[in-house]
Design an enzyme around this catalytic site. Structure first.
Site, PDB file in Angstrom:
ATOM      1  N   LYS A 182      15.942  30.398 -73.075  1.00 44.15           N
ATOM      2  CA  LYS A 182      15.290  29.311 -72.349  1.00 44.15           C
ATOM      3  C   LYS A 182      15.691  27.986 -72.971  1.00 44.15           C
ATOM      4  O   LYS A 182      15.745  27.865 -74.192  1.00 44.15           O
ATOM      5  CB  LYS A 182      13.748  29.463 -72.478  1.00 44.15           C
ATOM      6  CG  LYS A 182      13.082  29.799 -71.160  1.00 44.15           C
ATOM      7  CD  LYS A 182      11.593  29.886 -71.300  1.00 44.15           C
ATOM      8  CE  LYS A 182      10.934  28.550 -70.924  1.00 44.15           C
ATOM      9  NZ  LYS A 182      11.467  27.948 -69.707  1.00 44.15           N
ATOM     10  N   ARG A 220      16.600  27.989 -67.590  1.00 47.28           N
ATOM     11  CA  ARG A 220      17.059  29.169 -68.328  1.00 47.28           C
ATOM     12  C   ARG A 220      18.578  29.271 -68.289  1.00 47.28           C
ATOM     13  O   ARG A 220      19.232  28.613 -67.488  1.00 47.28           O
ATOM     14  CB  ARG A 220      16.445  30.422 -67.687  1.00 47.28           C
ATOM     15  CG  ARG A 220      14.924  30.402 -67.645  1.00 47.28           C
ATOM     16  CD  ARG A 220      14.371  31.689 -67.066  1.00 47.28           C
ATOM     17  NE  ARG A 220      14.587  32.802 -68.005  1.00 47.28           N
ATOM     18  CZ  ARG A 220      13.694  33.138 -68.932  1.00 47.28           C
ATOM     19  NH1 ARG A 220      12.571  32.454 -69.054  1.00 47.28           N
ATOM     20  NH2 ARG A 220      13.908  34.141 -69.750  1.00 47.28           N
ATOM     21  N   LYS A 274      23.721  27.829 -66.667  1.00 44.60           N
ATOM     22  CA  LYS A 274      22.509  27.121 -67.079  1.00 44.60           C
ATOM     23  C   LYS A 274      21.854  26.604 -65.796  1.00 44.60           C
ATOM     24  O   LYS A 274      22.487  25.867 -65.043  1.00 44.60           O
ATOM     25  CB  LYS A 274      22.880  25.971 -68.012  1.00 44.60           C
ATOM     26  CG  LYS A 274      21.741  25.362 -68.790  1.00 44.60           C
ATOM     27  CD  LYS A 274      22.298  24.394 -69.848  1.00 44.60           C
ATOM     28  CE  LYS A 274      21.250  23.832 -70.770  1.00 44.60           C
ATOM     29  NZ  LYS A 274      21.851  22.916 -71.786  1.00 44.60           N
ATOM     30  N   ASP A 301      22.781  14.711 -81.513  1.00 49.26           N
ATOM     31  CA  ASP A 301      21.761  15.767 -81.571  1.00 49.26           C
ATOM     32  C   ASP A 301      22.321  17.022 -82.237  1.00 49.26           C
ATOM     33  O   ASP A 301      22.104  18.132 -81.765  1.00 49.26           O
ATOM     34  CB  ASP A 301      21.283  16.089 -80.142  1.00 49.26           C
ATOM     35  CG  ASP A 301      19.907  16.759 -80.168  1.00 49.26           C
ATOM     36  OD1 ASP A 301      19.461  17.247 -79.129  1.00 49.26           O
ATOM     37  OD2 ASP A 301      19.312  16.822 -81.269  1.00 49.26           O
TER      38      ASP A 301
HETATM   39 CL1  LIG Z   1      25.260  27.738 -72.847  1.00 42.73          CL
HETATM   40  C1  LIG Z   1      25.474  29.271 -73.545  1.00 42.73           C
HETATM   41  C2  LIG Z   1      26.627  29.996 -73.628  1.00 42.73           C
HETATM   42  N1  LIG Z   1      26.361  31.151 -74.242  1.00 42.73           N
HETATM   43  C3  LIG Z   1      25.033  31.143 -74.546  1.00 42.73           C
HETATM   44  C4  LIG Z   1      24.196  32.084 -75.198  1.00 42.73           C
HETATM   45  N2  LIG Z   1      24.756  33.261 -75.613  1.00 42.73           N
HETATM   46  C5  LIG Z   1      24.098  34.357 -76.160  1.00 42.73           C
HETATM   47  C6  LIG Z   1      24.862  35.475 -76.466  1.00 42.73           C
HETATM   48  C7  LIG Z   1      24.267  36.614 -77.026  1.00 42.73           C
HETATM   49  C8  LIG Z   1      22.915  36.663 -77.293  1.00 42.73           C
HETATM   50  N3  LIG Z   1      22.332  37.822 -77.835  1.00 42.73           N
HETATM   51  C9  LIG Z   1      23.201  38.698 -78.610  1.00 42.73           C
HETATM   52  C10 LIG Z   1      22.520  40.031 -78.928  1.00 42.73           C
HETATM   53  O1  LIG Z   1      21.216  39.813 -79.469  1.00 42.73           O
HETATM   54  C11 LIG Z   1      20.345  39.124 -78.593  1.00 42.73           C
HETATM   55  C12 LIG Z   1      20.903  37.739 -78.249  1.00 42.73           C
HETATM   56  C13 LIG Z   1      22.137  35.527 -76.986  1.00 42.73           C
HETATM   57  C14 LIG Z   1      22.724  34.393 -76.422  1.00 42.73           C
HETATM   58  N4  LIG Z   1      22.888  31.799 -75.373  1.00 42.73           N
HETATM   59  C15 LIG Z   1      22.377  30.613 -74.956  1.00 42.73           C
HETATM   60  C16 LIG Z   1      20.970  30.348 -75.208  1.00 42.73           C
HETATM   61  C17 LIG Z   1      20.320  29.230 -74.725  1.00 42.73           C
HETATM   62  C18 LIG Z   1      18.975  29.048 -75.007  1.00 42.73           C
HETATM   63  C19 LIG Z   1      18.321  29.950 -75.787  1.00 42.73           C
HETATM   64  N5  LIG Z   1      18.970  31.014 -76.269  1.00 42.73           N
HETATM   65  C20 LIG Z   1      20.273  31.205 -75.995  1.00 42.73           C
HETATM   66  C21 LIG Z   1      23.158  29.673 -74.303  1.00 42.73           C
HETATM   67  N6  LIG Z   1      24.480  29.967 -74.121  1.00 42.73           N
END
Ligand SMILES: Clc1cnc2c(Nc3ccc(N4CCOCC4)cc3)nc(-c3cccnc3)cn12
Length: 265
Positions: free
Chosen positions: A12, A17, A33, A127
């Site tokens: 999020k 999201r 996004k 930031d």
């Molecule tokens: Cl823009 C963007 C491009 N890629 C991502 C990404 N990639 C990503 C990959 C893998 C895992 N997992 C790997 C196994 O364990 C669980 C998490 C999480 C996020 N996350 C976010 C995001 C944004 C907000 C909160 N949390 C994650 C934004 N992203």
């Protein structure tokens, strides 16, 4: 929208999201996004989003998350972003408390490369913090979220939201600022990756104490941090922006050079 197969939610953000998605014709994996226009309007963040899209779409660097494109319908704006397969740097840091000097030094070198590139285009990020940094499959750092980036020099107009830990003294005093604020944040980032805590944070969430400690540059580096790492942190956490180590000299700092991957000769 129907060009994509939408996958699981990755996390999020402030305005919506992020989902993993596959572009149907090419099979290309992206991060989608999804931002709610009503939310953006409520926080008067449309201009910030337009700036984010304009800036990030035109940047090409291995340590800057690509923005491939964007589209919208009447309720949502969709940003088609590079997928970072290992997710948020922040999650990895929390899981192992603090990184080794070698791992931190490589991330700081990657950040310095990216900052050299954007400062060369007179863009400041403003930031830099672990929440805005992602990791790809090869453990390469990706600067994401240019929502706060502007063309230097600038005067902050919006109130500060989120963590105060990364604010530079000139931002706290709402002074005109330039790209040297990213040097301060790089120092804060280096400190946090090596120790697991931000230099000016305090246990309770007292708003003014953090500001006071930033204004006084009141921080203590733990003993486990090496002399070279300490030297780099201190040279970046200088109250006077003109005294901060220029970004090009970060790349040639002894602590950065000694941990570079040994080139395969
Ligand atoms: Cl823009 C963007 C491009 N890629 C991502 C990404 N990639 C990503 C990959 C893998 C895992 N997992 C790997 C196994 O364990 C669980 C998490 C999480 C996020 N996350 C976010 C995001 C944004 C907000 C909160 N949390 C994650 C934004 N992203």
């Amino acid at each position: 929208m129907n060009n994509f197969d939408i996958g699981i939610g990755l996390g999020k953000g402030q305005f919506g999201r992020v989902y993993i998605a596959k572009e149907k014709t090419s099979g290309f994996i992206v991060a989608l996004k999804v931002l709610k226009i009503s939310e953006l309007r409520k926080s008067n963040a449309e201009k910030q989003l337009v700036r984010e899209v304009e800036i990030q779409a035109n940047l090409r660097h291995p340590n800057i998350l690509r923005l491939y494109g964007h589209f919208h319908d009447e309720r949502y704006v969709f940003l088609v972003l590079e997928y970072a397969a290992k997710g948020e740097l922040y999650r990895h840091l929390k899981r192992c408390t603090r990184f080794t000097e070698k791992r931190t030094s490589r991330y700081i070198a990657q950040m310095a490369g990216a900052l050299t590139y954007i400062h060369g285009k007179h863009v400041i990020h403003r930031d830099i913090k672990p929440e805005n940094l992602l990791l790809d499959m090869n453990d390469q750092l990706k600067i994401a979220d240019f929502g706060w980036s502007v063309h230097a020099p600038s005067q902050r107009r919006k109130t500060i939201c989120g963590t105060k830990d990364y604010l530079s003294p000139e931002m706290v005093d709402n002074q005109p600022h330039d790209e040297k604020i990213d040097l301060w944040s790089l120092g804060v980032l280096c400190f946090e990756l090596l120790t697991g805590n931000a230099p000016f944070e305090e246990p309770s969430n007292g708003r003014d104490t953090t500001y006071k400690r930033i204004a006084k540059v009141d921080f203590t580096i733990p003993d486990h941090v090496s002399v070279d790492a300490k030297d780099l942190i201190v040279s970046l956490l200088q109250r006077d922006p003109s005294k901060r180590l220029p970004i090009k000299e970060v790349l040639s700092h002894p602590w950065i050079l000694k941990h570079q991957r040994k080139s395969i000769i």
